[in-house]
Write an enzyme that holds these catalytic residues in place. Structure first.
Site, PDB file in Angstrom:
ATOM      1  N   GLY A 102      -6.043  -3.123 -11.937  1.00 15.02           N
ATOM      2  CA  GLY A 102      -6.766  -4.395 -11.942  1.00 15.02           C
ATOM      3  C   GLY A 102      -6.927  -4.980 -13.330  1.00 15.02           C
ATOM      4  O   GLY A 102      -7.154  -6.173 -13.493  1.00 15.02           O
ATOM      5  N   ARG A 103      -6.872  -4.110 -14.323  1.00 17.05           N
ATOM      6  CA  ARG A 103      -6.943  -4.617 -15.698  1.00 17.05           C
ATOM      7  C   ARG A 103      -6.061  -3.817 -16.636  1.00 17.05           C
ATOM      8  O   ARG A 103      -6.277  -3.797 -17.848  1.00 17.05           O
ATOM      9  CB  ARG A 103      -8.373  -4.611 -16.186  1.00 17.05           C
ATOM     10  CG  ARG A 103      -9.048  -3.273 -16.112  1.00 17.05           C
ATOM     11  CD  ARG A 103     -10.327  -3.331 -16.858  1.00 17.05           C
ATOM     12  NE  ARG A 103     -11.178  -2.204 -16.533  1.00 17.05           N
ATOM     13  CZ  ARG A 103     -12.333  -1.983 -17.130  1.00 17.05           C
ATOM     14  NH1 ARG A 103     -12.745  -2.802 -18.062  1.00 17.05           N
ATOM     15  NH2 ARG A 103     -13.068  -0.957 -16.787  1.00 17.05           N
ATOM     16  N   ASP A 135     -12.395  -9.643 -13.746  1.00 19.69           N
ATOM     17  CA  ASP A 135     -11.727 -10.518 -14.718  1.00 19.69           C
ATOM     18  C   ASP A 135     -10.540  -9.899 -15.444  1.00 19.69           C
ATOM     19  O   ASP A 135      -9.885 -10.559 -16.250  1.00 19.69           O
ATOM     20  CB  ASP A 135     -12.745 -11.017 -15.751  1.00 19.69           C
ATOM     21  CG  ASP A 135     -13.413  -9.864 -16.492  1.00 19.69           C
ATOM     22  OD1 ASP A 135     -13.014  -8.701 -16.281  1.00 19.69           O
ATOM     23  OD2 ASP A 135     -14.334 -10.139 -17.283  1.00 19.69           O
ATOM     24  N   ASP A 270      -8.335   7.749  -7.524  1.00 22.53           N
ATOM     25  CA  ASP A 270      -7.523   6.805  -8.297  1.00 22.53           C
ATOM     26  C   ASP A 270      -7.637   7.081  -9.790  1.00 22.53           C
ATOM     27  O   ASP A 270      -6.901   6.487 -10.579  1.00 22.53           O
ATOM     28  CB  ASP A 270      -7.929   5.353  -7.995  1.00 22.53           C
ATOM     29  CG  ASP A 270      -9.428   5.129  -8.137  1.00 22.53           C
ATOM     30  OD1 ASP A 270     -10.196   5.831  -7.455  1.00 22.53           O
ATOM     31  OD2 ASP A 270      -9.831   4.265  -8.938  1.00 22.53           O
ATOM     32  N   ASP A 280      -8.610   7.517 -17.534  1.00 26.08           N
ATOM     33  CA  ASP A 280      -9.660   6.534 -17.241  1.00 26.08           C
ATOM     34  C   ASP A 280     -11.014   6.948 -17.795  1.00 26.08           C
ATOM     35  O   ASP A 280     -11.909   7.394 -17.082  1.00 26.08           O
ATOM     36  CB  ASP A 280      -9.760   6.258 -15.729  1.00 26.08           C
ATOM     37  CG  ASP A 280      -8.814   5.128 -15.331  1.00 26.08           C
ATOM     38  OD1 ASP A 280      -7.945   4.782 -16.156  1.00 26.08           O
ATOM     39  OD2 ASP A 280      -8.945   4.601 -14.231  1.00 26.08           O
TER      40      ASP A 280
HETATM   41  P1  AMP Z   1     -12.446   2.355 -12.413  1.00 25.01           P
HETATM   42  O1  AMP Z   1     -13.651   2.804 -11.646  1.00 25.01           O
HETATM   43  O2  AMP Z   1     -12.750   1.802 -13.779  1.00 25.01           O
HETATM   44  O3  AMP Z   1     -11.401   3.401 -12.468  1.00 25.01           O
HETATM   45  O4  AMP Z   1     -11.825   1.110 -11.614  1.00 25.01           O
HETATM   46  C1  AMP Z   1     -11.580   1.111 -10.251  1.00 25.01           C
HETATM   47  C2  AMP Z   1     -10.735  -0.067  -9.885  1.00 25.01           C
HETATM   48  O5  AMP Z   1     -11.358  -1.287 -10.294  1.00 25.01           O
HETATM   49  C3  AMP Z   1      -9.339  -0.075 -10.492  1.00 25.01           C
HETATM   50  O6  AMP Z   1      -8.473  -0.632  -9.546  1.00 25.01           O
HETATM   51  C4  AMP Z   1      -9.518  -0.988 -11.683  1.00 25.01           C
HETATM   52  O7  AMP Z   1      -8.306  -1.581 -12.071  1.00 25.01           O
HETATM   53  C5  AMP Z   1     -10.494  -2.028 -11.134  1.00 25.01           C
HETATM   54  N1  AMP Z   1     -11.274  -2.676 -12.199  1.00 25.01           N
HETATM   55  C6  AMP Z   1     -12.290  -2.160 -12.922  1.00 25.01           C
HETATM   56  N2  AMP Z   1     -12.758  -3.051 -13.806  1.00 25.01           N
HETATM   57  C7  AMP Z   1     -12.020  -4.178 -13.660  1.00 25.01           C
HETATM   58  C8  AMP Z   1     -12.012  -5.468 -14.285  1.00 25.01           C
HETATM   59  N3  AMP Z   1     -12.864  -5.788 -15.259  1.00 25.01           N
HETATM   60  N4  AMP Z   1     -11.100  -6.356 -13.857  1.00 25.01           N
HETATM   61  C9  AMP Z   1     -10.230  -6.057 -12.882  1.00 25.01           C
HETATM   62  N5  AMP Z   1     -10.187  -4.888 -12.254  1.00 25.01           N
HETATM   63  C10 AMP Z   1     -11.066  -3.947 -12.631  1.00 25.01           C
HETATM   64 MG    MG Z   2      -9.634   3.744 -12.682  1.00 22.57          MG
END
Ligand code: AMP
Ligand code: MG
Length: 518
Positions: A102-103, A135, A270, A280
């Site tokens: 997502g980012r 975002d 993930d 991550d």
């Molecule tokens: P995480 O818990 O940080 O591993 O994120 C889980 C999911 O949310 C993953 O698919 C990330 O890419 C997405 N994600 C987290 N923060 C953002 C952001 N600011 N913009 C877009 N996608 C995000």
């Molecule tokens: Mg992640």
């Protein structure tokens, strides 16, 4: 600026999304082409000298405008072909469907002079088809934390994704840091992270959940060929050998975390790397006073699913999800159980290794696991700093240790006095055990020093570097990184970085607790 050689196998060999660009959508393929979104004023804040050298970037190149433009997402080097990958995952125990990068945007796969493949990926480079409601950006505080911890873990010898660079974007990002209805603008940043592969358990879970066995098989074959080229065999035997290898690597990674007091904080599937790399870096934290129930992640404060002491069993839970995702590749899934058994076996072996090395024994005997367990119990009850205690254990007289040798590791004098008899009893047992161990004193200290780091990336240390950088002085990041490059060595003059958590940091945000907001 020199450009590494790119060879974008993931794009070339796996099916892609026919549509390019960041429009939000469900994608029935492994990747989607998407460019980083340009930023206002990219400026390099820090870089990893080791990673820069590995990729062939000279000091001049690193200081150039082109470097900040490239790794801030405003320019591409020849051969880069940016894309985001598609994956799903179990978050906090529940299937979450399509997540994806997502980012994160991969710029390309390089092949270094060493022959090693490295994927270069920007984190925080803007929206992708997988950004959902968010975002695609990252704030400076969390980017500093990811940058520093990636490299710190590497220098500790724990498998991890790496970080090449940290670039300030010059743009603001709005975050509600405590999820309490007070969003605020914060400076944005981008980390270029680097790994042989960013493939996660969730990459396999998504096609499994969709019943897309063809894509599942292609992904498995691709991953084995690119990331596990040493594996032999074919068909089910190959898949089984591969899964067993993933299990073993995951066990080694988690045992590394337990040895140094690292708490990942968000062990969703993930966030589990197929190569067994720590990946991550979000609301992670480091144990100060020993507490197996501690989690830094405020989002997980209720159930504390991802608490320090549960990490080994959570990793196993995640491997079961992966086994299930891979099951369509097998007529008979029994061999997958053998892989899971290999996890338990390898973890137990690594745990015994941790005991032997941390306590300075030539081998871990039956009673030694109990000796360690009793020490952990005492450290928990008496609020003892994990890093300081084990490091002090290296230097004490191994035939005449007294509790006074550990005074600086206690956070609470009252609790120390209360548990004094317990510790004295334990030290007597330990000294007797050492007397019965064949290791020569010098070798013993060497072995212990290499397992008990002097310097770890304590939460408050990272927060101090963040506070300084937010005030405009980024030098604290490189300073802290430099200390973390030699975590097992005594570094005269840098004692402050090995000090226990100061009282002010006990309850301060960023030091004792972190939210997922990043
Ligand atoms: P995480 O818990 O940080 O591993 O994120 C889980 C999911 O949310 C993953 O698919 C990330 O890419 C997405 N994600 C987290 N923060 C953002 C952001 N600011 N913009 C877009 N996608 C995000
Ligand atoms: Mg992640």
């Amino acid at each position: 600026m020199h450009s590494p050689r790119f060879d974008n196998l993931f794009l070339r060999e796996l099916p892609g999304d026919p549509e390019a660009g960041p429009r939000l959508r469900q994608v029935d393929a492994a990747w989607s082409r998407v460019d980083p979104t340009p930023v206002a004023a990219p400026r390099l804040l820090a870089h990893s000298p080791e990673m820069a050298m590995e990729l062939g970037f000279s000091e001049n190149a690193i200081r150039s405008k082109a470097f900040a433009e490239t790794f801030g997402g405003n320019a591409l080097l020849p051969g880069m072909d940016p894309y985001a990958t598609n994956y799903g995952g179990h978050q906090f125990g529940h299937w979450a469907g399509q997540l994806g990068d997502g980012r994160a945007i991969t710029l390309g796969e390089t092949v270094a002079a060493s022959g090693q493949r490295w994927e270069l990926q920007l984190k925080g480079a803007g929206r992708t088809p997988y950004s959902r409601s968010a975002d695609g950006r990252a704030v400076l505080r969390s980017s500093i934390r990811e940058f520093l911890c990636s490299e710190a873990m590497h220098h500790l010898g724990i498998p991890t994704t790496r970080a090449l660079s940290l670039v300030a974007t010059g743009d603001d990002v709005v975050r509600d840091m405590f999820y309490d209805g007070h969003p605020a603008a914060e400076p944005g940043a981008i980390v270029c992270r680097v790994a042989p592969s960013f493939i996660r358990f969730g990459h396999f879970e998504l096609p499994y959940a969709r019943g897309d066995v063809a894509l599942l098989r292609r992904l498995a074959d691709f991953t084995i060929a690119r990331d596990f080229p040493w594996l032999q065999g074919q068909g089910e035997a190959l898949y089984c050998g591969w899964f067993t290898e993933i299990c073993r690597r995951t066990a080694e990674m988690v045992a590394g975390w337990m040895r140094v007091g690292f708490v990942h904080g968000v062990m969703n599937t993930d966030n589990m790397s197929i190569l067994g790399l720590t990946i991550d870096y979000g609301p992670y934290g480091w144990i100060d006073d020993y507490d197996p129930d501690w989690t830094p992640n405020t989002t997980d404060a209720q159930g504390r699913r991802y608490r320090f002491g549960w990490q080994p069993k959570i990793a196993q839970w995640n491997l079961v999800r992966l086994a299930q995702a891979l099951s369509p590749l097998f007529d008979d899934p029994a061999p997958l159980q053998a892989g899971l058994d290999a996890y338990a076996e390898r973890y137990a072996a690594c745990d015994r290794d941790n005991v032997a090395h941390k306590l300075g024994l030539v081998e871990c005997r039956e009673g030694d696991v109990e000796l360690m367990r009793d020490l952990h119990g005492l450290m928990h009850a008496a609020e003892v700093d994990m890093t300081l205690f084990f490091r002090a254990l290296v230097d004490v007289e191994h035939d005449a240790a007294t509790l006074a040798d550990f005074d600086h590791a206690f956070y609470d004098a009252g609790k120390r006095d209360q548990h004094r008899p317990g510790f004295e009893g334990w030290l007597a047992r330990y000294c007797a055990r050492i007397a019965d161990d064949p290791l020569q004193a010098l070798r013993r200290r060497e072995r212990m020093r290499a397992a008990n780091p002097k310097y770890v990336l304590r939460n408050y240390l990272a927060q101090q570097a963040i506070d300084r950088a937010t005030a405009g002085d980024a030098d604290g990041i490189a300073e802290l990184l430099d200390v973390m490059r030699r975590p097992y060595e005594d570094q005269p003059g840098r004692e402050a970085f090995a000090a226990k958590r100061p009282e002010w940091a006990r309850t301060k945000a960023g030091c004792s607790m972190l939210s997922c907001s990043s």
